[in-house]
Motif scaffolding. Structure first.
Motif, PDB file in Angstrom:
ATOM      1  N   PHE A   6      46.928  35.308  38.390  1.00 14.76           N
ATOM      2  CA  PHE A   6      45.603  35.598  38.912  1.00 14.76           C
ATOM      3  C   PHE A   6      45.295  37.086  38.736  1.00 14.76           C
ATOM      4  O   PHE A   6      46.055  37.945  39.167  1.00 14.76           O
ATOM      5  CB  PHE A   6      45.521  35.254  40.402  1.00 14.76           C
ATOM      6  CG  PHE A   6      45.648  33.781  40.703  1.00 14.76           C
ATOM      7  CD1 PHE A   6      45.145  32.816  39.846  1.00 14.76           C
ATOM      8  CD2 PHE A   6      46.258  33.367  41.880  1.00 14.76           C
ATOM      9  CE1 PHE A   6      45.251  31.465  40.137  1.00 14.76           C
ATOM     10  CE2 PHE A   6      46.364  32.009  42.188  1.00 14.76           C
ATOM     11  CZ  PHE A   6      45.861  31.064  41.307  1.00 14.76           C
ATOM     12  N   SER A   7      44.154  37.368  38.141  1.00 14.81           N
ATOM     13  CA  SER A   7      43.756  38.751  37.896  1.00 14.81           C
ATOM     14  C   SER A   7      42.490  39.077  38.670  1.00 14.81           C
ATOM     15  O   SER A   7      41.613  38.221  38.838  1.00 14.81           O
ATOM     16  CB  SER A   7      43.506  38.963  36.397  1.00 14.81           C
ATOM     17  OG  SER A   7      42.863  40.205  36.166  1.00 14.81           O
ATOM     18  N   THR A   8      42.380  40.333  39.121  1.00 12.80           N
ATOM     19  CA  THR A   8      41.169  40.744  39.831  1.00 12.80           C
ATOM     20  C   THR A   8      39.960  40.759  38.904  1.00 12.80           C
ATOM     21  O   THR A   8      38.825  40.853  39.370  1.00 12.80           O
ATOM     22  CB  THR A   8      41.347  42.153  40.442  1.00 12.80           C
ATOM     23  OG1 THR A   8      41.711  43.076  39.412  1.00 12.80           O
ATOM     24  CG2 THR A   8      42.419  42.127  41.526  1.00 12.80           C
ATOM     25  N   SER A   9      40.184  40.651  37.607  1.00 12.67           N
ATOM     26  CA  SER A   9      39.073  40.556  36.657  1.00 12.67           C
ATOM     27  C   SER A   9      38.578  39.129  36.481  1.00 12.67           C
ATOM     28  O   SER A   9      37.601  38.886  35.775  1.00 12.67           O
ATOM     29  CB  SER A   9      39.497  41.123  35.287  1.00 12.67           C
ATOM     30  OG  SER A   9      39.760  42.505  35.389  1.00 12.67           O
ATOM     31  N   ASP A  10      39.269  38.162  37.112  1.00 15.46           N
ATOM     32  CA  ASP A  10      38.858  36.763  37.036  1.00 15.46           C
ATOM     33  C   ASP A  10      37.696  36.477  37.982  1.00 15.46           C
ATOM     34  O   ASP A  10      37.584  37.088  39.051  1.00 15.46           O
ATOM     35  CB  ASP A  10      40.027  35.839  37.407  1.00 15.46           C
ATOM     36  CG  ASP A  10      41.171  35.904  36.421  1.00 15.46           C
ATOM     37  OD1 ASP A  10      40.934  36.304  35.265  1.00 15.46           O
ATOM     38  OD2 ASP A  10      42.307  35.565  36.809  1.00 15.46           O
ATOM     39  N   ASN A  11      36.867  35.538  37.599  1.00 12.92           N
ATOM     40  CA  ASN A  11      35.819  35.033  38.493  1.00 12.92           C
ATOM     41  C   ASN A  11      36.475  34.254  39.640  1.00 12.92           C
ATOM     42  O   ASN A  11      37.410  33.487  39.424  1.00 12.92           O
ATOM     43  CB  ASN A  11      34.885  34.127  37.692  1.00 12.92           C
ATOM     44  CG  ASN A  11      33.806  33.503  38.538  1.00 12.92           C
ATOM     45  OD1 ASN A  11      34.066  32.591  39.307  1.00 12.92           O
ATOM     46  ND2 ASN A  11      32.590  33.974  38.382  1.00 12.92           N
ATOM     47  N   VAL A  12      35.984  34.469  40.869  1.00 11.00           N
ATOM     48  CA  VAL A  12      36.561  33.771  42.027  1.00 11.00           C
ATOM     49  C   VAL A  12      35.445  33.108  42.847  1.00 11.00           C
ATOM     50  O   VAL A  12      35.285  33.376  44.027  1.00 11.00           O
ATOM     51  CB  VAL A  12      37.414  34.714  42.910  1.00 11.00           C
ATOM     52  CG1 VAL A  12      38.724  35.051  42.232  1.00 11.00           C
ATOM     53  CG2 VAL A  12      36.669  35.996  43.254  1.00 11.00           C
ATOM     54  N   ASP A  13      34.721  32.235  42.219  1.00 11.03           N
ATOM     55  CA  ASP A  13      33.571  31.595  42.855  1.00 11.03           C
ATOM     56  C   ASP A  13      33.819  30.146  43.271  1.00 11.03           C
ATOM     57  O   ASP A  13      32.869  29.410  43.545  1.00 11.03           O
ATOM     58  CB  ASP A  13      32.356  31.642  41.918  1.00 11.03           C
ATOM     59  CG  ASP A  13      31.759  33.034  41.822  1.00 11.03           C
ATOM     60  OD1 ASP A  13      32.033  33.848  42.725  1.00 11.03           O
ATOM     61  OD2 ASP A  13      31.035  33.309  40.848  1.00 11.03           O
ATOM     62  N   HIS A  14      35.086  29.731  43.318  1.00 14.47           N
ATOM     63  CA  HIS A  14      35.380  28.341  43.682  1.00 14.47           C
ATOM     64  C   HIS A  14      36.462  28.253  44.758  1.00 14.47           C
ATOM     65  O   HIS A  14      37.558  27.731  44.525  1.00 14.47           O
ATOM     66  CB  HIS A  14      35.780  27.547  42.427  1.00 14.47           C
ATOM     67  CG  HIS A  14      34.693  27.479  41.405  1.00 14.47           C
ATOM     68  ND1 HIS A  14      34.503  28.453  40.458  1.00 14.47           N
ATOM     69  CD2 HIS A  14      33.704  26.564  41.220  1.00 14.47           C
ATOM     70  CE1 HIS A  14      33.455  28.143  39.714  1.00 14.47           C
ATOM     71  NE2 HIS A  14      32.953  27.007  40.152  1.00 14.47           N
ATOM     72  N   PRO A  15      36.163  28.783  45.956  1.00 11.81           N
ATOM     73  CA  PRO A  15      37.133  28.713  47.055  1.00 11.81           C
ATOM     74  C   PRO A  15      37.357  27.270  47.502  1.00 11.81           C
ATOM     75  O   PRO A  15      36.476  26.419  47.353  1.00 11.81           O
ATOM     76  CB  PRO A  15      36.473  29.546  48.162  1.00 11.81           C
ATOM     77  CG  PRO A  15      35.004  29.468  47.864  1.00 11.81           C
ATOM     78  CD  PRO A  15      34.892  29.427  46.377  1.00 11.81           C
ATOM     79  N   LEU A  16      38.543  27.021  48.068  1.00 15.97           N
ATOM     80  CA  LEU A  16      38.903  25.663  48.491  1.00 15.97           C
ATOM     81  C   LEU A  16      39.019  25.524  50.005  1.00 15.97           C
ATOM     82  O   LEU A  16      39.415  24.470  50.497  1.00 15.97           O
ATOM     83  CB  LEU A  16      40.228  25.255  47.827  1.00 15.97           C
ATOM     84  CG  LEU A  16      40.210  25.213  46.295  1.00 15.97           C
ATOM     85  CD1 LEU A  16      41.572  24.796  45.766  1.00 15.97           C
ATOM     86  CD2 LEU A  16      39.124  24.265  45.784  1.00 15.97           C
ATOM     87  N   SER A  17      38.691  26.575  50.739  1.00 13.02           N
ATOM     88  CA  SER A  17      38.701  26.516  52.200  1.00 13.02           C
ATOM     89  C   SER A  17      37.685  27.522  52.725  1.00 13.02           C
ATOM     90  O   SER A  17      37.306  28.469  52.020  1.00 13.02           O
ATOM     91  CB  SER A  17      40.092  26.851  52.751  1.00 13.02           C
ATOM     92  OG  SER A  17      40.409  28.215  52.509  1.00 13.02           O
ATOM     93  N   LEU A  18      37.254  27.319  53.963  1.00 11.17           N
ATOM     94  CA  LEU A  18      36.326  28.272  54.565  1.00 11.17           C
ATOM     95  C   LEU A  18      37.005  29.624  54.754  1.00 11.17           C
ATOM     96  O   LEU A  18      36.358  30.669  54.646  1.00 11.17           O
ATOM     97  CB  LEU A  18      35.800  27.748  55.900  1.00 11.17           C
ATOM     98  CG  LEU A  18      34.747  28.645  56.565  1.00 11.17           C
ATOM     99  CD1 LEU A  18      33.494  28.727  55.704  1.00 11.17           C
ATOM    100  CD2 LEU A  18      34.397  28.142  57.955  1.00 11.17           C
ATOM    101  N   TYR A  19      38.299  29.609  55.047  1.00 10.23           N
ATOM    102  CA  TYR A  19      39.041  30.871  55.144  1.00 10.23           C
ATOM    103  C   TYR A  19      38.893  31.667  53.845  1.00 10.23           C
ATOM    104  O   TYR A  19      38.560  32.850  53.862  1.00 10.23           O
ATOM    105  CB  TYR A  19      40.511  30.601  55.435  1.00 10.23           C
ATOM    106  CG  TYR A  19      41.388  31.826  55.309  1.00 10.23           C
ATOM    107  CD1 TYR A  19      41.279  32.870  56.221  1.00 10.23           C
ATOM    108  CD2 TYR A  19      42.299  31.956  54.265  1.00 10.23           C
ATOM    109  CE1 TYR A  19      42.060  34.019  56.099  1.00 10.23           C
ATOM    110  CE2 TYR A  19      43.089  33.090  54.141  1.00 10.23           C
ATOM    111  CZ  TYR A  19      42.967  34.113  55.052  1.00 10.23           C
ATOM    112  OH  TYR A  19      43.741  35.234  54.930  1.00 10.23           O
ATOM    113  N   ALA A  20      39.127  31.007  52.708  1.00 10.95           N
ATOM    114  CA  ALA A  20      38.998  31.673  51.413  1.00 10.95           C
ATOM    115  C   ALA A  20      37.571  32.160  51.192  1.00 10.95           C
ATOM    116  O   ALA A  20      37.351  33.278  50.710  1.00 10.95           O
ATOM    117  CB  ALA A  20      39.410  30.721  50.298  1.00 10.95           C
ATOM    118  N   ALA A  21      36.593  31.335  51.560  1.00 11.46           N
ATOM    119  CA  ALA A  21      35.191  31.715  51.392  1.00 11.46           C
ATOM    120  C   ALA A  21      34.853  32.942  52.247  1.00 11.46           C
ATOM    121  O   ALA A  21      34.090  33.819  51.829  1.00 11.46           O
ATOM    122  CB  ALA A  21      34.281  30.550  51.753  1.00 11.46           C
TER     123      ALA A  21
END
Length: 350
Positions: free
Chosen positions: A154-169
């Protein structure tokens, strides 16, 4: 430097406060000491830092009996008026926000707690940093923001628009909110995505604690996804070293950042995101094996499916952290688990 550390009755906050105090910084600790898990463990951490339980009163600074430059206040991030008063009075140089409602699985049961602590509480931190400017705001994000991503590491340059929990969101929301305030008000802000932290004084809702408790009682441990899990287990001492190194270098903005191909991990604004992980994923069964070795007990295992909100693997790319700070977490799992077991036996023998 004068630090505000929120979450100092918590696992990482406790260790961070001690490290900063040992190097000569001034620290104000902040925590609401909620009952998400055993408050006796939280008070135990505070007492280890010289904060006497019987002296803790809501909204009143308590002086440490062990550290001359450490004081603690029990309060809640959602109390905006008090936050503003505290910032106005204390004039912090650096804020490290580690206070949050933690836990992926609990977010399926009590989502409101995550909005109040992780969204409203973080907004109040940002507003206080806006009203009473600080040199650097550092805040805890999480590896859980990578969600449905499968490209490893996992890279900080990756898109992270698909969280799997409200905590992650909620943690992804923190990153977005921090960027907004960096852009609008010039607040230097750095988000830290922690990867599966473990070690002495750890949280009792985390796997290592749950495993050792069950094993000592002769009960089976719960092994999710039938053991086919990989985690970038990161020792708490490595996490704290990473926080300190990052906190000492506020972001200035990335002059190479371009809006037509935006890098999610940096910005033209004084904003940055780092992974802090061991960058060496370990099979869950090997992690359990390290615990069995340290305890001298073989665990009975109850194999279960993957839980909702969980991911089968995490793996941190720490290239940015190494480049900017010269640091990479490297404590081997066998060593870290052994230190946890040593602490557990000593603490609970009391």
């Amino acid at each position: 430097m004068k630090y505000l550390i929120t979450g100092t009755a918590g696992f990482i906050g406790f260790h961070l406060a001690k490290k900063l105090l040992d190097r000569g910084d001034t620290v104000v600790g902040f925590d609401n000491i909620n009952d998400y898990y055993d408050v006796n463990l939280k008070y135990g951490r505070l007492e280890e830092s010289g904060i006497a339980r019987e002296k803790i009163i809501d909204h009143a600074l308590v002086q440490s009996e062990r550290y001359e430059h450490y004081s603690f206040v029990k309060a809640d991030l959602s109390e905006k008026a008090f936050m503003m008063e505290l910032f106005q009075k204390e004039r912090f140089d650096v804020v490290v926000n580690l206070a949050a409602q933690a836990g992926v699985r609990y977010s399926l049961i009590n989502p409101d707690a995550y909005v109040e602590a992780n969204i409203t509480g973080f907004l109040n931190i940002l507003e206080a940093c806006r009203a009473f400017p600080v040199k650097h705001l550092v805040y805890a994000s999480s590896s859980s923001v990578y969600g449905a991503n499968t490209k490893m590491p996992f890279s900080t340059s990756d898109n992270v628009d698909h969280p799997l929990s409200l905590y992650a969101a909620s943690k992804k929301s923190n990153e977005l909110m921090a960027h907004t305030y960096s852009h609008l008000f010039g607040i230097p802000a750095t988000g830290l995505r922690f990867f599966t932290v473990y070690g002495p004084w750890g949280r009792p809702d985390m796997a290592l604690f749950l495993f050792i408790e069950a094993m000592k009682k002769g009960e089976p441990i719960q092994v999710f996804n039938h053991g086919k899990m990989k985690r970038d287990f990161t020792y708490v001492g490595d996490i704290v070293e990473g926080i300190v190194r990052v906190a000492d270098r506020p972001p200035k903005g990335n002059s190479a950042w371009q809006g037509d191909s935006p890098d999610p991990g940096s910005s033209y604004a004084p904003y940055k995101v780092y992974n802090i992980g061991n960058s060496s994923p370990v099979e869950l069964m090997d992690y359990i094996g390290a615990l069995e070795k340290a305890l001298g007990i073989e665990a009975e295992k109850n194999m279960l499916p993957l839980q909702p909100g969980d991911v089968p693997a995490t793996y941190a790319d720490v290239t940015d952290l190494m480049r900017d700070t010269g640091y990479k977490p490297d404590t081997p799992v066998d060593e870290g688990v052994s230190k946890f077991v040593e602490w557990y036996k000593a603490h609970y023998s009391k």
